[in-house]
Design a protein around this motif. Structure first.
Motif, PDB file in Angstrom:
ATOM      1  N   PHE A   1      45.019  47.681  49.809  1.00 42.51           N
ATOM      2  CA  PHE A   1      43.620  48.206  49.323  1.00 42.51           C
ATOM      3  C   PHE A   1      43.273  49.178  48.639  1.00 42.51           C
ATOM      4  O   PHE A   1      43.642  49.686  48.160  1.00 42.51           O
ATOM      5  N   LEU A   2      44.673  50.393  49.543  1.00 41.78           N
ATOM      6  CA  LEU A   2      45.037  51.437  48.353  1.00 41.78           C
ATOM      7  C   LEU A   2      45.650  50.929  47.537  1.00 41.78           C
ATOM      8  O   LEU A   2      44.933  51.678  46.334  1.00 41.78           O
ATOM      9  N   GLU A   3      46.334  50.087  47.123  1.00 43.05           N
ATOM     10  CA  GLU A   3      47.067  49.522  45.936  1.00 43.05           C
ATOM     11  C   GLU A   3      45.698  49.371  45.072  1.00 43.05           C
ATOM     12  O   GLU A   3      45.513  49.942  43.529  1.00 43.05           O
ATOM     13  N   THR A   4      44.433  48.797  45.177  1.00 43.76           N
ATOM     14  CA  THR A   4      43.231  48.259  44.647  1.00 43.76           C
ATOM     15  C   THR A   4      42.161  49.275  44.218  1.00 43.76           C
ATOM     16  O   THR A   4      41.575  49.570  43.026  1.00 43.76           O
ATOM     17  N   VAL A   5      42.498  50.048  44.985  1.00 41.03           N
ATOM     18  CA  VAL A   5      41.532  51.244  44.914  1.00 41.03           C
ATOM     19  C   VAL A   5      41.836  52.621  43.660  1.00 41.03           C
ATOM     20  O   VAL A   5      41.224  52.930  43.012  1.00 41.03           O
ATOM     21  N   LEU A   6      43.231  52.685  43.761  1.00 40.93           N
ATOM     22  CA  LEU A   6      44.010  53.301  43.287  1.00 40.93           C
ATOM     23  C   LEU A   6      44.079  52.332  42.291  1.00 40.93           C
ATOM     24  O   LEU A   6      43.503  53.405  41.160  1.00 40.93           O
ATOM     25  N   ASP A   7      44.118  51.221  41.039  1.00 39.78           N
ATOM     26  CA  ASP A   7      44.936  50.507  40.195  1.00 39.78           C
ATOM     27  C   ASP A   7      42.519  50.690  39.493  1.00 39.78           C
ATOM     28  O   ASP A   7      42.743  51.557  38.506  1.00 39.78           O
ATOM     29  N   SER A   8      41.740  50.889  40.559  1.00 40.09           N
ATOM     30  CA  SER A   8      40.487  50.888  39.939  1.00 40.09           C
ATOM     31  C   SER A   8      39.581  52.227  39.509  1.00 40.09           C
ATOM     32  O   SER A   8      39.825  52.609  38.454  1.00 40.09           O
ATOM     33  N   LEU A   9      40.294  53.540  41.090  1.00 38.29           N
ATOM     34  CA  LEU A   9      40.133  54.370  40.096  1.00 38.29           C
ATOM     35  C   LEU A   9      40.754  54.963  38.636  1.00 38.29           C
ATOM     36  O   LEU A   9      40.642  55.426  37.525  1.00 38.29           O
ATOM     37  N   ALA A  10      42.445  54.007  38.557  1.00 43.63           N
ATOM     38  CA  ALA A  10      42.887  54.632  37.991  1.00 43.63           C
ATOM     39  C   ALA A  10      42.289  53.801  36.549  1.00 43.63           C
ATOM     40  O   ALA A  10      42.308  54.682  34.973  1.00 43.63           O
TER      41      ALA A  10
ATOM     42  N   ASN B   1      40.367  44.803  40.447  1.00 44.09           N
ATOM     43  CA  ASN B   1      40.630  45.035  41.548  1.00 44.09           C
ATOM     44  C   ASN B   1      40.151  45.947  42.276  1.00 44.09           C
ATOM     45  O   ASN B   1      40.231  45.624  43.464  1.00 44.09           O
ATOM     46  N   VAL B   2      38.815  46.161  41.787  1.00 44.11           N
ATOM     47  CA  VAL B   2      37.347  46.400  42.129  1.00 44.11           C
ATOM     48  C   VAL B   2      36.713  45.428  43.117  1.00 44.11           C
ATOM     49  O   VAL B   2      36.636  45.514  44.606  1.00 44.11           O
ATOM     50  N   ALA B   3      36.934  44.037  42.891  1.00 43.02           N
ATOM     51  CA  ALA B   3      36.189  42.886  43.519  1.00 43.02           C
ATOM     52  C   ALA B   3      37.727  42.632  45.275  1.00 43.02           C
ATOM     53  O   ALA B   3      36.854  42.936  46.360  1.00 43.02           O
ATOM     54  N   PHE B   4      38.401  43.161  44.683  1.00 43.60           N
ATOM     55  CA  PHE B   4      39.184  42.798  45.987  1.00 43.60           C
ATOM     56  C   PHE B   4      39.325  43.505  46.996  1.00 43.60           C
ATOM     57  O   PHE B   4      39.701  43.821  48.114  1.00 43.60           O
ATOM     58  N   ALA B   5      38.887  45.478  46.112  1.00 40.99           N
ATOM     59  CA  ALA B   5      38.748  46.804  46.849  1.00 40.99           C
ATOM     60  C   ALA B   5      37.577  45.802  48.123  1.00 40.99           C
ATOM     61  O   ALA B   5      38.154  47.083  49.219  1.00 40.99           O
ATOM     62  N   LEU B   6      36.807  45.428  47.664  1.00 42.51           N
ATOM     63  CA  LEU B   6      35.529  45.697  48.226  1.00 42.51           C
ATOM     64  C   LEU B   6      35.310  44.902  49.282  1.00 42.51           C
ATOM     65  O   LEU B   6      35.427  45.393  50.196  1.00 42.51           O
ATOM     66  N   SER B   7      36.223  43.353  48.970  1.00 39.85           N
ATOM     67  CA  SER B   7      36.764  42.614  50.138  1.00 39.85           C
ATOM     68  C   SER B   7      37.438  43.288  51.346  1.00 39.85           C
ATOM     69  O   SER B   7      37.512  43.006  52.320  1.00 39.85           O
ATOM     70  N   LEU B   8      38.257  43.957  50.510  1.00 39.39           N
ATOM     71  CA  LEU B   8      39.259  44.178  51.762  1.00 39.39           C
ATOM     72  C   LEU B   8      39.064  45.117  52.234  1.00 39.39           C
ATOM     73  O   LEU B   8      39.252  45.300  53.239  1.00 39.39           O
ATOM     74  N   LEU B   9      38.314  46.209  51.330  1.00 41.79           N
ATOM     75  CA  LEU B   9      38.081  46.955  52.727  1.00 41.79           C
ATOM     76  C   LEU B   9      36.949  46.536  54.273  1.00 41.79           C
ATOM     77  O   LEU B   9      37.529  46.675  55.579  1.00 41.79           O
TER      78      LEU B   9
END
Length: 314
Positions: free
Chosen positions: A187-196, A228-236
Motif C-alpha cells: 500500500f505504501l509503495e503504490t501510494v508513493l508511486d502514484s504521487l511520484a 498503482n492508483v487502482a491498487f492503492a485504493l483497493s489495498l486501502l
C-alpha cells in the motif's frame, strides 16, 4: 474458504485456483517491474544528475522506493514460502482425560453425522463446562480451536484466515503477520508511486498531443500510474479491514461467528490482540520476523493455544 469442495467438480476448481496463484505471482513481479521502470528509470532516476532541490527530491523518492520495495518483497516471500501451520496428526486437547470417551466416540463413528456431532461439541464452547472438540472428516483428525480445512491446500490450517491466490498459500497463525506487512508495504509503495508519477501523468497528455517524448516511455508511465492508483485504493480497503480484525483478534472466517457471540472470547484488548499476531518485541513489529522470546512467550503464534477472557481473569 472452509470445508468446501465435496465433489469432483469443486475439487477441479480448487486445483484451478492453485494454478491461478502461480499466474498471480508472475503478475506481482510484472507490476513491480513496470513500476520500477516508470518511477526509477524514466521519471526520477535521471533527475539525480540535474543538481539542486529537484535532485534532492529525486534522491528521497528513489531511496524510499527501494526501501519499501525490499520490505515488500521480503514480506511477500515470507508469506509465499512460510508454512501457515498445519494441525499435527493425532492432535489431542491438552487435558485428555476429560475427553477420552468423547474422542473415541467420534473416531469410531466418523462417517455418521459428523457435522451434527461437530456442531454439538461447539455448542458447549463458552458454557464453562468444557472447550469444544471439533473433528475434520477430510483429514480424519481432531481440529484445534480456530483451525479450518482448506480445500485448496487439502489440509487443516491453524487459525486460518483465508487462502490467498496472490501468494499461492493459506494465510494462518504462522504467516499472518507476514501477510499484513505485505499488504501494508505494498500500500505504501503504490501510494508513493502514484504521487511520484502524478506530475509525469499530467505531462503525459501534453507530450502525447505534441508527439514529444518516447512513445514507449509515455505508455509505461501511463500504465504504471493507473495500476498503482487502482491498487492503492483497493489495498486501502484491505488494510483497514485487517487492522480492524487484528485489533479485535478475529480472522476473516470468524467474522460471522463473532457476530453471533455475545462477547468475543478471544478479544483481550487492542494491545494484547496486536501482540497475538505481531509479538511483544517492538523492534520486530515492522519486519517479517519473530524474536525468540516471542516465539516462546506468545503461544498464539504457534496456532495451537489461544488465551481467552477466562484465562486472563484467572
Amino acid at each position: 474458504m472452509g470445508d468446501c469442495c465435496r465433489d469432483a467438480q469443486p475439487f477441479r476448481l480448487c486445483s484451478g485456483l492453485r494454478f491461478l496463484g502461480y499466474i498471480m505471482i508472475l503478475l506481482v513481479f510484472a507490476i513491480v517491474a513496470v513500476s520500477y521502470y516508470a518511477v526509477i528509470v524514466v521519471a526520477w532516476g535521471p533527475q539525480l544528475l540535474h543538481g539542486g532541490l529537484l535532485s534532492i527530491l529525486a534522491f528521497v523518492i528513489v531511496l524510499l522506493f527501494h526501501l519499501l520495495l525490499v520490505l515488500l518483497l521480503w514480506s511477500y516471500f515470507m508469506v509465499v514460502f512460510h508454512d501457515p501451520g498445519a494441525v499435527p496428526v493425532g492432535w489431542q486437547p491438552a487435558s485428555k482425560g476429560t475427553y477420552s470417551a468423547l474422542e473415541n466416540s467420534v473416531i469410531l463413528a466418523d462417517h455418521i453425522a459428523i457435522d451434527t456431532r461437530e456442531s454439538e461439541f461447539s455448542s458447549t464452547e463458552g458454557s464453562g463446562r468444557r472447550p469444544s472438540i471439533r473433528y475434520c472428516s477430510h483429514c480424519q483428525n481432531n481440529k484445534p480451536p480456530r483451525s479450518h480445512h482448506c480445500s485448496v491446500c487439502q489440509r487443516c490450517v491453524l487459525k486460518m484466515d483465508h487462502h490467498c491466490v496472490w501468494v499461492v498459500n493459506c494465510v494462518g497463525a504462522r504467516n499472518y503477520k507476514f501477510f499484513l506487512l505485505f499488504l501494508f508495504y505494498t500500500f505504501l509503495e503504490t501510494v508513493l508511486d502514484s504521487l511520484a508519477l502524478l506530475p509525469h501523468f499530467i505531462k503525459f497528455f501534453g507530450d502525447a498531443r505534441n508527439h514529444s517524448g518516447s512513445p514507449g516511455n509515455l505508455a509505461v508511465t501511463f500504465l504504471s500510474f493507473v495500476l498503482n492508483v487502482a491498487f492503492a485504493l483497493s489495498l486501502l480497503c484491505f488494510v483497514v479491514m485487517h487492522t480492524s480484525l487484528v485489533l479485535s483478534n478475529t480472522t476473516t472466517i470468524e467474522v460471522y461467528e463473532k457476530k453471533k457471540a455475545v462477547e468475543w472470547k478471544y478479544d483481550l484488548g487492542k494491545r494484547k490482540n496486536f501482540e497475538q499476531v505481531f509479538g511483544s518485541n517492538k523492534l520486530f513489529w515492522f519486519f517479517p520476523l519473530f524474536s525468540k522470546n516471542d516465539l516462546h512467550d506468545v503461544p498464539a503464534l504457534h496456532g495451537l493455544d489461544f488465551p481467552t477472557h477466562s484465562d486472563i481473569e484467572v
